[in-house]
Design a protein around this motif. Structure first.
Motif, PDB file in Angstrom:
ATOM      1  N   ASP A 137      -9.199  -7.694  -4.766  1.00 54.23           N
ATOM      2  CA  ASP A 137      -7.935  -8.086  -4.187  1.00 54.23           C
ATOM      3  C   ASP A 137      -7.444  -9.402  -4.765  1.00 54.23           C
ATOM      4  OD1 ASP A 137      -7.801  -6.055  -1.857  1.00 54.23           O
ATOM      5  OD2 ASP A 137      -9.790  -6.923  -1.740  1.00 54.23           O
ATOM      6  N   ASN A 146      -9.888  -0.814   6.255  1.00 50.30           N
ATOM      7  CA  ASN A 146      -9.241  -0.633   4.968  1.00 50.30           C
ATOM      8  C   ASN A 146     -10.116   0.124   3.971  1.00 50.30           C
ATOM      9  OD1 ASN A 146     -11.114  -2.642   4.608  1.00 50.30           O
ATOM     10  ND2 ASN A 146      -9.893  -3.790   3.139  1.00 50.30           N
ATOM     11  N   GLU A 163      -6.063  -4.508  -3.404  1.00 53.38           N
ATOM     12  CA  GLU A 163      -4.751  -4.973  -2.981  1.00 53.38           C
ATOM     13  C   GLU A 163      -4.441  -6.350  -3.563  1.00 53.38           C
ATOM     14  OE1 GLU A 163      -3.397  -2.658  -1.410  1.00 53.38           O
ATOM     15  OE2 GLU A 163      -4.991  -1.550  -0.436  1.00 53.38           O
ATOM     16  N   GLU A 166      -3.355  -8.548   1.045  1.00 59.69           N
ATOM     17  CA  GLU A 166      -3.654  -7.633   2.145  1.00 59.69           C
ATOM     18  C   GLU A 166      -4.076  -8.430   3.364  1.00 59.69           C
ATOM     19  OE1 GLU A 166      -5.807  -3.720   1.843  1.00 59.69           O
ATOM     20  OE2 GLU A 166      -7.367  -4.960   2.707  1.00 59.69           O
ATOM     21  N   ASP A 185      -2.132  -1.912  -4.401  1.00 61.22           N
ATOM     22  CA  ASP A 185      -0.935  -2.424  -3.743  1.00 61.22           C
ATOM     23  C   ASP A 185      -0.810  -3.927  -3.976  1.00 61.22           C
ATOM     24  OD1 ASP A 185      -0.361   0.067  -2.640  1.00 61.22           O
ATOM     25  OD2 ASP A 185      -1.670  -0.311  -0.923  1.00 61.22           O
ATOM     26  N   ASN A 188       0.114  -5.577   1.088  1.00 70.49           N
ATOM     27  CA  ASN A 188      -0.236  -4.516   2.022  1.00 70.49           C
ATOM     28  C   ASN A 188      -0.689  -5.097   3.350  1.00 70.49           C
ATOM     29  OD1 ASN A 188      -0.929  -1.784   2.858  1.00 70.49           O
ATOM     30  ND2 ASN A 188      -3.052  -2.386   2.609  1.00 70.49           N
ATOM     31  N   SER A 190      -2.729  -3.780   6.593  1.00 67.79           N
ATOM     32  CA  SER A 190      -3.582  -2.608   6.781  1.00 67.79           C
ATOM     33  C   SER A 190      -3.594  -2.054   8.186  1.00 67.79           C
ATOM     34  CB  SER A 190      -5.014  -2.945   6.355  1.00 67.79           C
ATOM     35  OG  SER A 190      -5.510  -4.001   7.141  1.00 67.79           O
ATOM     36  N   THR A 207       1.855  -4.327  -9.528  1.00 69.41           N
ATOM     37  CA  THR A 207       0.596  -3.591  -9.553  1.00 69.41           C
ATOM     38  C   THR A 207       0.385  -3.007 -10.941  1.00 69.41           C
ATOM     39  OG1 THR A 207       1.508  -1.442  -8.951  1.00 69.41           O
ATOM     40  CG2 THR A 207       0.970  -2.956  -7.155  1.00 69.41           C
TER      41      THR A 207
END
Length: 209
Positions: A137, A146, A163, A166, A185, A188, A190, A207
């Motif tokens: 992430d 998640n 992500e 997130e 993503d 995001n 979750s 992304t």
């Protein structure tokens, strides 16, 4: 300048780590298999008010070892309300198999932050995939719910999506300049009802997947 291959480059285990000024060049590995963990670690909080921070990270995840290359990290087990707060300074992060920010709460109100986070997601042919789960992430607020398990019995890995930003407990962006490159993503939330607030600043997210 700190290069280490065991744990944290700079840490305040049970306290608040505050960066006010100066130039910090942080690296958490000496080879592809000799790696540490976090760049900056604050148990209760990590606050960046100024300075120039660079983090170069490589994480390894195997069935016997878990060393994720988190650039900015707080302790979520002992301090579930810990947070990362950025109000100034310049942060440049390039990391593989880790996170740009890993904390229950993230607040970005100033400064310039650049996160380029790559890693293994899902089931790939990457030769560095030796463990049972992976995440990469860019900015992550650690949460539950998640993860999803593979329906293919031949690959019974837990799959974590990579992500960019997130959050489960909260993400707030009210200023500064934030650029996020992620492998899943870019932004995001979750869980239902999570607060995601963007009220100012410059945000660019992209992304690669």
């Amino acid at each position: 300048s700190v290069t280490q291959a065991y744990k944290n480059c700079i840490a305040s285990k049970d306290g608040v780590l505050t960066i006010e000024e100066g130039t910090l060049i942080l690296k958490n590995y000496k080879s592809s298999t000799d790696t540490g963990k976090n760049g900056l670690f604050g148990g209760q909080a990590l606050i960046v008010k100024g300075g120039n921070i660079t983090f170069d990270g490589k994480g390894i995840v195997t069935t016997s070892d878990l060393r994720k290359a988190n650039a900015l990290k707080t302790e979520d087990d002992d301090y579930p309300s810990s947070y990362v707060k950025i109000t100034g300074g310049t942060i440049n992060v390039t990391t593989y198999n880790g996170k740009g920010i890993n904390a229950p709460y993230v607040y970005i109100a100033g400064g310039e932050s650049n996160f380029n986070v790559t890693g293994i997601t899902g089931f790939t042919g990457d030769d560095r995939k030796t463990g049972s789960y992976y995440d990469a992430d860019g900015v992550l607020v650690k949460c539950t719910g998640n993860a999803s398990t593979s329906t293919d019995s031949s690959t019974p890995y837990i799959k974590f999506a990579a992500e960019g930003i997130e959050g489960d407990k909260g993400v707030e962006i009210s200023g500064g300049k934030t650029i996020v490159y992620a492998t899943d993503d870019a932004i995001n939330v979750s869980s239902t009802g999570c607060p995601l607030s963007i009220s100012g600043g410059f945000l660019y997210a992209i992304t690669k997947g």
